[in-house]
Scaffold this active site. Structure first.
Site, PDB file in Angstrom:
ATOM      1  N   LYS A 179      50.694 -23.944 -34.488  1.00 27.79           N
ATOM      2  CA  LYS A 179      51.183 -25.298 -34.225  1.00 27.79           C
ATOM      3  C   LYS A 179      50.023 -26.283 -34.222  1.00 27.79           C
ATOM      4  O   LYS A 179      48.908 -25.940 -33.853  1.00 27.79           O
ATOM      5  CB  LYS A 179      51.910 -25.367 -32.880  1.00 27.79           C
ATOM      6  CG  LYS A 179      53.175 -24.529 -32.840  1.00 27.79           C
ATOM      7  CD  LYS A 179      53.887 -24.666 -31.528  1.00 27.79           C
ATOM      8  CE  LYS A 179      55.173 -23.853 -31.503  1.00 27.79           C
ATOM      9  NZ  LYS A 179      55.867 -23.977 -30.223  1.00 27.79           N
ATOM     10  N   ARG A 198      67.933 -21.794 -27.209  1.00 26.04           N
ATOM     11  CA  ARG A 198      68.781 -22.899 -27.637  1.00 26.04           C
ATOM     12  C   ARG A 198      69.846 -22.442 -28.611  1.00 26.04           C
ATOM     13  O   ARG A 198      70.984 -22.861 -28.526  1.00 26.04           O
ATOM     14  CB  ARG A 198      67.931 -23.984 -28.307  1.00 26.04           C
ATOM     15  CG  ARG A 198      66.986 -24.688 -27.380  1.00 26.04           C
ATOM     16  CD  ARG A 198      66.116 -25.616 -28.176  1.00 26.04           C
ATOM     17  NE  ARG A 198      65.401 -24.816 -29.179  1.00 26.04           N
ATOM     18  CZ  ARG A 198      64.237 -25.126 -29.688  1.00 26.04           C
ATOM     19  NH1 ARG A 198      63.648 -26.235 -29.353  1.00 26.04           N
ATOM     20  NH2 ARG A 198      63.645 -24.360 -30.574  1.00 26.04           N
ATOM     21  N   HIS A 239      62.899 -28.277 -21.507  1.00 26.79           N
ATOM     22  CA  HIS A 239      61.893 -27.517 -20.756  1.00 26.79           C
ATOM     23  C   HIS A 239      62.087 -27.716 -19.259  1.00 26.79           C
ATOM     24  O   HIS A 239      62.038 -26.756 -18.485  1.00 26.79           O
ATOM     25  CB  HIS A 239      60.473 -27.973 -21.109  1.00 26.79           C
ATOM     26  CG  HIS A 239      60.027 -27.656 -22.489  1.00 26.79           C
ATOM     27  ND1 HIS A 239      59.491 -28.614 -23.317  1.00 26.79           N
ATOM     28  CD2 HIS A 239      60.014 -26.501 -23.197  1.00 26.79           C
ATOM     29  CE1 HIS A 239      59.150 -28.057 -24.471  1.00 26.79           C
ATOM     30  NE2 HIS A 239      59.472 -26.778 -24.424  1.00 26.79           N
ATOM     31  N   SER A 282      60.507 -29.829 -29.104  1.00 29.50           N
ATOM     32  CA  SER A 282      59.301 -30.664 -29.097  1.00 29.50           C
ATOM     33  C   SER A 282      58.913 -31.115 -30.490  1.00 29.50           C
ATOM     34  O   SER A 282      58.530 -32.266 -30.702  1.00 29.50           O
ATOM     35  CB  SER A 282      58.131 -29.908 -28.460  1.00 29.50           C
ATOM     36  OG  SER A 282      58.366 -29.671 -27.103  1.00 29.50           O
TER      37      SER A 282
END
Length: 170
Positions: free
Chosen positions: A43, A94, A19, A132
């Site tokens: 989440k 990514r 990040h 994360s």
């Protein structure tokens, strides 16, 4: 010429070195970069929105970026972007799986507001595997997360894991 404002949205639970890389690089592309710290109903965050905002604020301060600000939001991204006067959404990629999801989201966002462009920044090769979710899982099982987050964020995560309890030993 008007100020070019970008939004880099995310839950940042916790903020990772990946990040921070996108923030550093994204801040060079706009006059002002707003880090939109949001909630995501799908989440289960380890940290509250205020805690995540404070972590992001600390990381941005450590990066020494004067054109970045942190704003919490709990709304549709494109409504938030319009309210902030943004013309650009910054997203990090990514892997191929990220691209498929982000491509679909960018298409939906374009349907909601064609005036706001989405730009993708590829994660630095050394940071591509960092997520994360995985950082939290590693920490919850007592693993070393120092390669993935700053020293300060590592301390925050370890303290939270100590508070909620580690998972399994084998």
């Amino acid at each position: 010429m008007s100020e070019r404002i970008g939004i880099y949205p995310g839950t940042f639970d916790p903020i990772t070195l990946g990040h921070a890389d996108i923030i550093r690089r994204g801040s060079k592309l706009v006059d002002r970069l707003i880090i939109g710290v949001t909630t995501n109903p799908s989440k289960n965050p380890m940290f509250s929105t205020d805690e995540r905002m404070e972590m992001v604020r600390r990381e941005v301060t450590n990066l020494g970026l004067g054109n970045v600000e942190i704003v919490g939001f709990n709304a549709l991204l494109m409504k938030f972007a319009r309210a902030q006067g943004a013309s650009v959404i910054v997203r990090g990629l990514r892997a191929v799986a990220d691209f498929e999801y982000e491509y679909q989201m960018a298409g939906m966002n374009q349907q909601l507001d064609a005036e706001i462009e989405t730009i993708f920044l590829m994660a630095d090769v050394s940071l591509q595997p960092i997520a994360s979710k995985l950082v939290k899982e590693i920490a919850l099982f007592g693993g070393d997360i120092t390669p993935f987050v700053s020293k300060e964020v590592c301390e925050d995560v370890v303290a939270r894991v100590e508070k909620i309890g580690r998972l399994g030993d084998y």
